[in-house]
Write a protein that holds these residues in place. Structure first.
Motif, PDB file in Angstrom:
ATOM      1  N   ASN A 190      -0.521   2.899  -2.873  1.00 47.98           N
ATOM      2  CA  ASN A 190      -1.358   3.704  -3.242  1.00 47.98           C
ATOM      3  C   ASN A 190      -1.428   4.731  -4.134  1.00 47.98           C
ATOM      4  N   ALA A 197       1.002  -1.360   0.053  1.00 48.53           N
ATOM      5  CA  ALA A 197      -0.268  -0.097   0.062  1.00 48.53           C
ATOM      6  C   ALA A 197       0.449   1.321   0.079  1.00 48.53           C
ATOM      7  N   VAL A 242      -2.353   5.415   5.166  1.00 48.27           N
ATOM      8  CA  VAL A 242      -2.903   4.539   4.757  1.00 48.27           C
ATOM      9  C   VAL A 242      -2.610   3.493   5.348  1.00 48.27           C
ATOM     10  N   LEU A 255      -7.330  -0.065  -1.426  1.00 50.62           N
ATOM     11  CA  LEU A 255      -5.535   0.218  -0.836  1.00 50.62           C
ATOM     12  C   LEU A 255      -4.601   0.183  -1.381  1.00 50.62           C
TER      13      LEU A 255
END
Length: 491
Positions: A93, A89, A185, A265
Motif C-alpha cells: 500500500n 496491502a 490500511v 488498497l
C-alpha cells in the motif's frame, strides 16, 4: 625581554587560565538568571478520563471479558483470501510505504542531531603562489599547507542533549504513525472485502429474484392469452421484473467499483479477477469476532495515534528546553595541526598548530530569543491539545463502536425475523392467488417486501462486521506500544 620577565609573564598567563573556568561559571550563572522560567501545560489541555464506558463492553452482544486483540485479528473471519489481501496491502500500500519512508527520515534526522553533540574533524589543504618585490628584487613564493582542523561545542547546559532527545521522540512518533497507518490500511481492506462480498451476495439474491420474476411474467402472459387475467396484472409483473433487472445492473456496477477500491488498497492498478467470482460461502457464514473487554489504560497503551501524540508532546517539551538553554553561553573548543611547506625554507616542512576556545554569550538580540521561546511554548501547547484530542477521539470511537455492537445486533434479530415472516407471507399470498381468493397484486407486494427484507439482512450483517472492525481499530488493533509509550502523558 629577559628570561625573568618571560617567566613572570608565563606565570601570570597560567593564573588567568585557571581563573577562566570560574569566570565562565559566574557568567553562565548570571545569564541563566535571564533565561525565562518554564511554563506549565495549560489546564484545559489536561485529559480527564471517565471511570468507565457509557456502554460497557460486557453489555454488548457476545462480549467476552478479557478477550485479547491479536495482531492478525482479521483471521478470526476464517477467510484465507482475506488474509492474503491484508498481507499484500500491508506490504504494497502506498500510504504504508510512505509511512515507512517517514520513519527512515526521522531516524536520519536523529543521526544528524546526535552528530552535533560530538567533535568534528576536517582535513584542510591550502596552496599559494605569489610574486612580490623585496629588498633584493622580485621574488616568487610557493607554499603548501596540509592540516587537520577539529572543533567541539561543549554541551554545558544540555541544549544539544535536549535537541537530541526531541529528535528521538520524533522517531518514536513517526514509528507510531507508521503503526497507525498499517492499522488503518488493514481495517479498510477488511471493510472493503466485506463490502465486496456483501454486494456479491445481494447480486446473487437479485439474480434469483429475477429468475422468479421472469417465471411470474411468463405465467402472466400465458394467463392474459387465455383471458384469465387482465393486461394490468401483466404490466405490473413486467414492471417488477424490470425493477429487479435494474437492481442487478446497479449491483454489478458497484461490484466493479469495489474491486477497484480493493486494488487501490493493495497498491496495484488491476488484477485479482478471482474477486469477481461468486464467494465460496455466504456473508452470513463469516463469524463476528468477539467483542474484547478493554480498560481505558489498556486503550492508551494500544492506540498508536495516542502514542504518536504523546511522543510529539515529549518532543515539544525537549525542544522548549533547548530554546531556554539558548539564553546561556555556548563554549566551543578548536584545534588545528599541520605542516607548512614553503620554498623560502627550501621546502623543509614546518609543523604548525593551534589550540583555542571561544565563548558566545547572548547580550542583546532585539527579543529574538524570547520570541523563539514563546513559539516553542505555543508549539508545546499545540502538542498538548493534540494529545488531549487524540484521547477524546479514541474514547468517542470506542463508545460509538460499543453502542453500534448492541444496536446492530438487535436490528439484525428483528430483520431476520421479518424476512422469515415475509417468506411465509409470500407462500400464503401465492396460495390465495392460485385459489382465486386474491389478485396477483397481493403476491407482487409479498415478493417485493421479501426481496427488500433479504437485502436488508445482508446489509445489516455487513454493518455488524464493519462495526466490529471499527471497534478493533478503535482499541488499537494488535499494535502494542513499547514500555516507554505507556509512560507518555501530560507534563
Amino acid at each position: 625581554m629577559t628570561p625573568r620577565v618571560l617567566a613572570h609573564a608565563a606565570a601570570a598567563s597560567m593564573r588567568r587560565a585557571r581563573r577562566l573556568p570560574l569566570v565562565m561559571a559566574i557568567a553562565g550563572a548570571l545569564l541563566a538568571a535571564c533565561a525565562p522560567l518554564p511554563r506549565a501545560v495549560p489546564d484545559n489541555a489536561q485529559v480527564q478520563l471517565p471511570a468507565q464506558w457509557s456502554v460497557p463492553a460486557a453489555r454488548a452482544a457476545d462480549a467476552q471479558a478479557g478477550t485479547p486483540i491479536a495482531a492478525d485479528w482479521w483471521t478470526q473471519l476464517g477467510d484465507t483470501q482475506l488474509d492474503d489481501l491484508v498481507a499484500q496491502a500491508l506490504a504494497n500500500n502506498t500510504d504504508v510505504l510512505t509511512a515507512l519512508a517517514r520513519v527512515r527520515e526521522a531516524q536520519a534526522s536523529l543521526a544528524v542531531t546526535d552528530a552535533a553533540r560530538g567533535p568534528s574533524v576536517n582535513a584542510a589543504l591550502g596552496a599559494q603562489v605569489g610574486r612580490s618585490l623585496g629588498p633584493f628584487g622580485p621574488s616568487q613564493t610557493r607554499s603548501l599547507q596540509p592540516g587537520l582542523q577539529a572543533s567541539w561545542e561543549l554541551d554545558l547546559w544540555g541544549r544539544l542533549s535536549q535537541q537530541s532527545q526531541a529528535a528521538a521522540a520524533r522517531v518514536q512518533a513517526s514509528d507510531a504513525d507508521r503503526a497507525a497507518v498499517q492499522l488503518s490500511v488493514a481495517a479498510t481492506t477488511v471493510q472493503a472485502y466485506v463490502g465486496l462480498r456483501a454486494l456479491q451476495e445481494q447480486l446473487a439474491i437479485s439474480q434469483a429474484t429475477v429468475r422468479s420474476r421472469e417465471q411470474a411474467l411468463q405465467l402472466a402472459r400465458d394467463q392474459v392469452r387465455v383471458g384469465y387475467i387482465s393486461l394490468l396484472q401483466q404490466t405490473q409483473a413486467q414492471a417488477e421484473y424490470d425493477n429487479v433487472q435494474q437492481q442487478v445492473q446497479q449491483l454489478q456496477w458497484q461490484i466493479d467499483k469495489q474491486r477497484a477500491t480493493l486494488n487501490l488498497l493493495l497498491g496495484q492498478a488491476g488484477g485479482h479477477e478471482n474477486l469477481a467470482a461468486p464467494p465460496a460461502h455466504r456473508l452470513q457464514d463469516l463469524p463476528l469476532p468477539a467483542v474484547p473487554a478493554s480498560l481505558p489504560s489498556q486503550l492508551l497503551e494500544r492506540r498508536p495515534d495516542i502514542a504518536r501524540a504523546g511522543y510529539l508532546l515529549a518532543a515539544s517539551d525537549h525542544a522548549l528546553a533547548a530554546q531556554r538553554a539558548a539564553f546561556l553561553p555556548q563554549v566551543n573548543l578548536s584545534a588545528s595541526a599541520g605542516s607548512l611547506v614553503i620554498n623560502a625554507l627550501h621546502y623543509n616542512p614546518l609543523t604548525v598548530w593551534s589550540l583555542g576556545g571561544s565563548l558566545l554569550a547572548p547580550l542583546f538580540n532585539s527579543g529574538r530569543l524570547e520570541a523563539q521561546v514563546d513559539a516553542a511554548t505555543a508549539q508545546r501547547d499545540q502538542a498538548a491539545y493534540a494529545y488531549r484530542g487524540a484521547v477524546l477521539n479514541a474514547f468517542a470511537d470506542v463508545e460509538n463502536a460499543l453502542t453500534g455492537t448492541a444496536r446492530l445486533a438487535a436490528q439484525t434479530v428483528h430483520a431476520t425475523q421479518r424476512r422469515d415472516v415475509l417468506q411465509q407471507s409470500l407462500g400464503y399470498a401465492r396460495d390465495r392467488y392460485e385459489a382465486g381468493y386474491a389478485s396477483y397484486l397481493e403476491e407482487l407486494d409479498a415478493q417485493r417486501n421479501l426481496y427488500a427484507a433479504q437485502l436488508e439482512v445482508v446489509r445489516l450483517h455487513q454493518a455488524e462486521l464493519d462495526n466490529r472492525v471499527a471497534l478493533y481499530k478503535a482499541l488499537g488493533g494488535g499494535w502494542q506500544a513499547s514500555a516507554a509509550a505507556g509512560q507518555v502523558g501530560m507534563h
